[in-house]
Design a protein around this motif. Structure first.
Motif, PDB file in Angstrom:
ATOM      1  N   ARG A   1      -5.093   3.708  -7.850  1.00 12.09           N
ATOM      2  CA  ARG A   1      -4.920   4.522  -6.629  1.00 12.09           C
ATOM      3  C   ARG A   1      -4.583   3.652  -5.410  1.00 12.09           C
ATOM      4  NH1 ARG A   1     -10.548   5.994  -7.204  1.00 12.09           N
ATOM      5  NH2 ARG A   1     -11.866   4.481  -6.140  1.00 12.09           N
ATOM      6  N   ASP A   2      -4.991   2.374  -5.434  1.00 14.85           N
ATOM      7  CA  ASP A   2      -4.653   1.482  -4.317  1.00 14.85           C
ATOM      8  C   ASP A   2      -3.296   0.807  -4.492  1.00 14.85           C
ATOM      9  OD1 ASP A   2      -7.098   2.056  -3.105  1.00 14.85           O
ATOM     10  OD2 ASP A   2      -8.124   0.464  -4.227  1.00 14.85           O
ATOM     11  N   ALA A   3      -2.807   0.817  -5.725  1.00 13.57           N
ATOM     12  CA  ALA A   3      -1.546   0.113  -6.000  1.00 13.57           C
ATOM     13  C   ALA A   3      -0.343   1.041  -5.935  1.00 13.57           C
ATOM     14  CB  ALA A   3      -1.604  -0.542  -7.385  1.00 13.57           C
ATOM     15  N   VAL A   4      -0.562   2.306  -6.247  1.00 15.11           N
ATOM     16  CA  VAL A   4       0.582   3.203  -6.419  1.00 15.11           C
ATOM     17  C   VAL A   4       1.223   3.543  -5.070  1.00 15.11           C
ATOM     18  CG1 VAL A   4      -0.592   5.453  -6.340  1.00 15.11           C
ATOM     19  CG2 VAL A   4       1.291   5.088  -7.946  1.00 15.11           C
ATOM     20  N   LYS A   5       2.566   3.427  -5.038  1.00 14.60           N
ATOM     21  CA  LYS A   5       3.329   3.769  -3.822  1.00 14.60           C
ATOM     22  C   LYS A   5       4.427   4.726  -4.252  1.00 14.60           C
ATOM     23  CE  LYS A   5       1.799   0.207  -1.010  1.00 14.60           C
ATOM     24  NZ  LYS A   5       0.591  -0.056  -1.732  1.00 14.60           N
ATOM     25  N   ASN A   6       4.386   5.941  -3.704  1.00 14.87           N
ATOM     26  CA  ASN A   6       5.353   6.980  -4.105  1.00 14.87           C
ATOM     27  C   ASN A   6       5.400   7.142  -5.623  1.00 14.87           C
ATOM     28  OD1 ASN A   6       6.073   7.327  -1.390  1.00 14.87           O
ATOM     29  ND2 ASN A   6       7.524   5.625  -1.528  1.00 14.87           N
ATOM     30  N   GLY A   7       4.221   7.126  -6.235  1.00 11.05           N
ATOM     31  CA  GLY A   7       4.132   7.348  -7.675  1.00 11.05           C
ATOM     32  C   GLY A   7       4.515   6.145  -8.515  1.00 11.05           C
ATOM     33  N   GLN A   8       4.786   5.013  -7.885  1.00 15.01           N
ATOM     34  CA  GLN A   8       5.315   3.861  -8.625  1.00 15.01           C
ATOM     35  C   GLN A   8       4.527   2.580  -8.364  1.00 15.01           C
ATOM     36  OE1 GLN A   8       9.703   3.390  -8.805  1.00 15.01           O
ATOM     37  NE2 GLN A   8       9.366   1.411  -7.840  1.00 15.01           N
ATOM     38  N   ILE A   9       4.470   1.724  -9.380  1.00 18.51           N
ATOM     39  CA  ILE A   9       3.872   0.389  -9.235  1.00 18.51           C
ATOM     40  C   ILE A   9       4.849  -0.621  -9.840  1.00 18.51           C
ATOM     41  CG2 ILE A   9       1.933  -1.122  -9.872  1.00 18.51           C
ATOM     42  CD1 ILE A   9       0.213   1.376 -10.274  1.00 18.51           C
ATOM     43  N   THR A  10       5.139  -1.699  -9.111  1.00 21.26           N
ATOM     44  CA  THR A  10       5.974  -2.751  -9.702  1.00 21.26           C
ATOM     45  C   THR A  10       5.100  -3.953 -10.056  1.00 21.26           C
ATOM     46  OG1 THR A  10       6.514  -3.835  -7.605  1.00 21.26           O
ATOM     47  CG2 THR A  10       7.982  -2.072  -8.319  1.00 21.26           C
ATOM     48  N   VAL A  11       5.356  -4.521 -11.208  1.00 15.20           N
ATOM     49  CA  VAL A  11       4.577  -5.674 -11.682  1.00 15.20           C
ATOM     50  C   VAL A  11       5.537  -6.781 -12.116  1.00 15.20           C
ATOM     51  CG1 VAL A  11       2.704  -6.444 -13.196  1.00 15.20           C
ATOM     52  CG2 VAL A  11       2.881  -4.015 -12.603  1.00 15.20           C
ATOM     53  N   GLU A  12       5.360  -7.958 -11.536  1.00 14.50           N
ATOM     54  CA  GLU A  12       6.219  -9.108 -11.852  1.00 14.50           C
ATOM     55  C   GLU A  12       5.355 -10.332 -12.135  1.00 14.50           C
ATOM     56  OE1 GLU A  12       9.461  -9.669  -8.712  1.00 14.50           O
ATOM     57  OE2 GLU A  12       8.082  -8.262  -7.767  1.00 14.50           O
ATOM     58  N   PRO A  13       5.923 -11.345 -12.782  1.00 11.83           N
ATOM     59  CA  PRO A  13       5.157 -12.594 -12.942  1.00 11.83           C
ATOM     60  C   PRO A  13       4.991 -13.292 -11.596  1.00 11.83           C
ATOM     61  CG  PRO A  13       7.355 -12.792 -13.924  1.00 11.83           C
ATOM     62  CD  PRO A  13       7.224 -11.385 -13.444  1.00 11.83           C
ATOM     63  N   ILE A  14       3.949 -14.112 -11.459  1.00 10.30           N
ATOM     64  CA  ILE A  14       3.774 -14.912 -10.247  1.00 10.30           C
ATOM     65  C   ILE A  14       4.949 -15.888 -10.137  1.00 10.30           C
ATOM     66  CG2 ILE A  14       1.289 -14.679  -9.925  1.00 10.30           C
ATOM     67  CD1 ILE A  14       0.844 -17.147 -11.618  1.00 10.30           C
ATOM     68  N   LEU A  15       5.262 -16.271  -8.897  1.00 10.86           N
ATOM     69  CA  LEU A  15       6.469 -17.060  -8.630  1.00 10.86           C
ATOM     70  C   LEU A  15       6.200 -18.565  -8.596  1.00 10.86           C
ATOM     71  CD1 LEU A  15       7.961 -14.940  -5.677  1.00 10.86           C
ATOM     72  CD2 LEU A  15       8.523 -14.797  -8.117  1.00 10.86           C
TER      73      LEU A  15
END
Ligand code: SF4
Ligand code: F3S
Ligand code: FES
Length: 235
Positions: A79-93
């Protein structure tokens, strides 16, 4: 709730470059993002790769970049991560990509080893353990909380620009021993941190402090190490 997950995918055996994998799942808003990744892996695509172990914010193995910010996937609620129904997940840079969300942590741990993250003291401790007052223990308490998740180092623009920079996590680990009254290796560690890729590569950008899942005052600790180098004092 329905969640649309966009996850960076990369298989070095068949992909020329990373791409976004897109997945729709049903999740409880009180679940963690790690649960969502597991739902994808267990019910949609078993080839998804990510690291995790404790699932309780202790082992530090599941640092990822969620909606552009480094976090532990097991500590962030959906609930804290979702933005407009979406969550993006990527590897650390800033670390070599191995597969999907997994990066090669060896350069990170090489910096960690470089600061000698262990007690250095060859004197005889006597009949009992080396004693320390509560005040002496409190001096480095904050930096004992580090779980080596790499959220800080891989959100630091100075590290992105130059991977040889020892990075905030290694400096936090050095701080933990430099200011320990029982330790006698401060001069050796400060010598390492005085090198061109040591503590002076820090430009006080504060990304490290903002993302630390243990709420360690990372930039403050780095400042204390810089001050010790300038003044030669460990107060
Ligand atoms: Fe992780 Fe914080 Fe340690 Fe950096 S200082 S490695 S962000 S726990
Ligand atoms: Fe980087 Fe943190 Fe310094 S983000 S520049 S190590 S204050
Ligand atoms: Fe251990 Fe997240 S799985 S810290």
């Amino acid at each position: 709730m329905k969640v649309h997950l966009k996850i960076k995918r990369f298989n070095p055996e068949k992909d020329k470059k990373p791409y976004w994998g897109e997945y729709d799942i049903e999740a409880d808003e009180g679940d963690r993002v790690l649960d969502a990744l597991q739902t994808v892996k267990w019910t949609i695509d078993g080839t998804l790769n990510f690291r995790r172990s404790c699932a309780h914010g202790i082992c530090g193995s599941d640092a990822v970049r969620i909606n552009g910010r480094n976090v532990l996937a097991c500590k962030l609620l959906i609930r804290d991560a979702v933005k407009n129904g979406q969550i993006t997940v990527e590897p650390i840079l800033g670390l070599p990509l191995i597969k999907d969300l997994i990066v090669d942590m060896e350069p990170f741990f090489a910096h960690y080893r470089a600061v000698m993250p262990y007690l250095i003291n060859d004197t005889d401790p006597g009949e009992r353990e080396r004693l320390q007052s509560p005040e002496e223990r409190a001096r480095y308490d904050d930096t004992t909380k580090c779980i080596l998740c790499a959220c800080c180092t891989t959100s630091c623009p100075s590290f992105w620009a130059r991977g040889e920079y020892v990075g905030p996590a290694a400096i936090v680990q050095a701080h933990r021993f430099i200011f320990d009254s029982r330790d006698e290796g401060a001069a050796q560690r400060l010598q390492v941190l005085a090198e061109p890729d040591g503590v002076w590569r820090c430009r006080t950008i504060f990304n490290c402090t903002e993302v630390c899942p243990r709420d360690i005052q990372v930039t403050k600790a780095i400042g204390e190490v810089k001050r010790a180098l300038i003044t030669g004092k460990l107060d």
